[in-house]
Design a protein around this motif. Sequence first.
Motif, mmCIF file in Angstrom:
data_model
loop_
_atom_site.group_PDB
_atom_site.id
_atom_site.type_symbol
_atom_site.label_atom_id
_atom_site.label_comp_id
_atom_site.label_asym_id
_atom_site.label_seq_id
_atom_site.Cartn_x
_atom_site.Cartn_y
_atom_site.Cartn_z
ATOM 1 N N ARG A 459 0.891 -1.061 0.193
ATOM 2 C CA ARG A 459 -0.061 -0.077 -0.166
ATOM 3 C C ARG A 459 0.313 1.196 -0.139
ATOM 4 N N GLN A 460 2.087 1.485 0.856
ATOM 5 C CA GLN A 460 2.499 2.125 0.911
ATOM 6 C C GLN A 460 3.151 2.368 -0.696
ATOM 7 N N LYS A 461 4.078 1.454 -0.977
ATOM 8 C CA LYS A 461 4.718 1.652 -2.536
ATOM 9 C C LYS A 461 3.562 1.972 -3.534
ATOM 10 N N ILE A 462 2.593 1.536 -3.743
ATOM 11 C CA ILE A 462 1.500 2.232 -4.678
ATOM 12 C C ILE A 462 1.177 4.023 -4.025
ATOM 13 N N GLU A 463 1.253 4.388 -3.417
ATOM 14 C CA GLU A 463 1.107 5.548 -2.825
ATOM 15 C C GLU A 463 1.938 6.178 -2.775
ATOM 16 N N ASP A 464 3.656 5.729 -2.897
ATOM 17 C CA ASP A 464 5.119 6.562 -3.415
ATOM 18 C C ASP A 464 4.827 7.119 -4.760
ATOM 19 N N VAL A 465 4.916 5.665 -5.020
ATOM 20 C CA VAL A 465 4.396 5.349 -7.241
ATOM 21 C C VAL A 465 3.164 6.244 -7.689
ATOM 22 N N LEU A 466 2.381 6.736 -7.061
ATOM 23 C CA LEU A 466 1.652 7.720 -7.334
ATOM 24 C C LEU A 466 1.368 8.993 -7.049
ATOM 25 N N LYS A 467 2.095 8.848 -6.589
ATOM 26 C CA LYS A 467 2.953 10.278 -5.803
ATOM 27 C C LYS A 467 3.760 11.269 -6.565
ATOM 28 N N ASN A 468 4.765 10.674 -7.039
ATOM 29 C CA ASN A 468 5.629 11.057 -8.009
ATOM 30 C C ASN A 468 5.415 10.727 -9.709
ATOM 31 N N ASN A 469 4.237 9.912 -9.712
ATOM 32 C CA ASN A 469 3.670 10.004 -11.109
ATOM 33 C C ASN A 469 2.886 10.897 -11.462
ATOM 34 N N PRO A 470 3.446 12.233 -12.801
ATOM 35 C CA PRO A 470 2.824 13.271 -13.326
ATOM 36 C C PRO A 470 1.667 12.863 -13.666
ATOM 37 N N ALA A 471 0.803 12.097 -13.652
ATOM 38 C CA ALA A 471 -0.705 12.108 -14.176
ATOM 39 C C ALA A 471 -1.771 12.148 -12.775
ATOM 40 N N THR A 472 -0.774 11.478 -11.689
ATOM 41 C CA THR A 472 -2.077 11.379 -10.430
ATOM 42 C C THR A 472 -0.959 12.233 -9.393
ATOM 43 N N LYS A 473 0.136 12.992 -9.424
ATOM 44 C CA LYS A 473 0.563 13.457 -8.499
ATOM 45 C C LYS A 473 -0.291 14.664 -7.859
ATOM 46 N N SER A 474 -0.796 15.300 -8.325
ATOM 47 C CA SER A 474 -1.902 16.544 -8.056
ATOM 48 C C SER A 474 -3.181 16.028 -7.107
ATOM 49 N N GLN A 475 -3.736 14.721 -7.456
ATOM 50 C CA GLN A 475 -4.479 14.357 -7.350
ATOM 51 C C GLN A 475 -3.916 13.468 -5.938
#
Length: 562
Positions: A459-475
């Motif tokens: 869960r933590q890894k998925i959140e870290d990846v999504l936080k650094n992904n340009p497409a999902t960073k703002s969300q």
Amino acid sequence: MDLNGNPKEIEAAKAAASLRGEKVIAIPEVTKEIAANQIALKAKTEKANEEYFRKGCSKRNSESAACSSASKYLNEAMANENEFRQKYQLDREKLDKFLKDLKNKDVHLSSMVVSGHDGNGQFGGIYGDLSDKDLASAFSSNPPLGDGIRSLALWGCYTANLSSLSMYWKKSFPQVEVVVGFDKKGPLGNSPANWALLKDFLTQEKKLSAIKDENELQKALKRLDGVRITDAAICVGDKFSNKSVTMDLKNVQSMCQGAYLKDAKIYTCYLNAETGCENPPANTSNSELRRFYEQLQDYAHCKEVLEPDQQVGMPSADTMIRLIHFSNIKNNFVQNFSQEISEYNKLLDKVGAPQSLQWGDIKKLSRGEILSKLNATASYLDDKGDVDTALNPEFSALKNFFRMGIQPVLGDLNVPFTWVESGAGPGEGMKNGMSTATPANVARLRKDYENERANRLLRQKIEDVLKNNPATKSQMEDIAVRERQLQKQMEAGPNFRDIMGPAQKIDEDKLSIRNSNWSAISQEIEKYSQDLKSENYASAEGQVIFSAKLDELMKSYAKDAR
């Protein structure tokens, strides 16, 4: 109701019943054969325990062939003794069944004798454990069987002092006309005065119940056989008398005004094993601790009449009687749970705990030594906190056994009343706490921990990846702001219902973002999962569970994203 197995008392009751033109019904009916079997089973269990400890099976060599044999022998002995208890011991359910049978046979009862160790409204012994409420409830469930009972003979310590009468027996059996028991220690079961008093009381019961004057009541009490060398007491209606005092129970409240014993230094001294009080006196019937307990019993009813602020510092009679019989508490703990203690010792060894925390022959330890070991163990486990290592399940099991097993028993003396006598069985409520250090429970904790670890890391890894992904960073940044706001609300202490909705919405939004972008991040998460599975881990069993959970989660995430 013969909870101690005393045939002489039953003989005395039968002699009185014959003079009254009645007969005695004894429950449980303990024959000579049953009593002999009980003694033999108890001796076998004690021998098995001694062998278990003599071979050092509570220590490191517990896996040896000799210990395997000793363990098997102990298990069989304990199983046989427990089977005996379940078959013959009287409890609330068996009593209700027995009374139903008497009711169906149209039996009419006139007197009730309850014999056993008494502890503040609760009788116990090797043949059962019943409280005043158990007895009253069983009779109220089978009306009108108990309506004709006009006398109670309470054959146990402190059964007929002012507190016991006013707090328990007069309330539970309001229809009873006369109660006889003991306002201090009851006589030993093998004392002729014991049997003589029981017979004479039951023979003269009708005459005694007609006495209205307190002084006449005292004179009649003193004339009963056996009273001279016992601490007998009697109550007719609200008139109470022992050999030295007479009074009306209606005036019992006046004793409490400024008179309650708050200066309980002797109690706290032995309870906390302070200097000079490292171990309760070996003489359980004649010591300063017992004398204070007798005073405490005289004032026990004050708990019901004093204001709450006046009750601060009042010692517990329930705890104190167990403190007096601390030696039996230790013996019963070892007899019933020696293998669980052994499993606990093995876990201490596995996590590398100091050898000084191991429990050897508990029966030989003083209360001071036991409390010192308990305090040292508490400090050691507290320092470890919630360790996030492969030993987490073992530490969790140790903490659970300490908090739910050994500390409540040896420290807080939270044990069944029957444990004031040696050879008592394990209390049903104790078994869960004592099973916390067993291999089966450690395996359950291992599974829970490894499953949670897999969930948490992915869960933590998925959140870290999504936080650094340009497409999902703002969300994800927007969700982080909402989480901080929610945290502040929680710290301010709002109603739980006020935060449930926002918290659930955050989880739903995270799930939606993950599912919508799974194809873009799945390869990175899969690689991370494989790396986790290939890491060196101190528990091979744990790594198997952990890896299986990772695979299960990855499949679940892929399925949710479709």
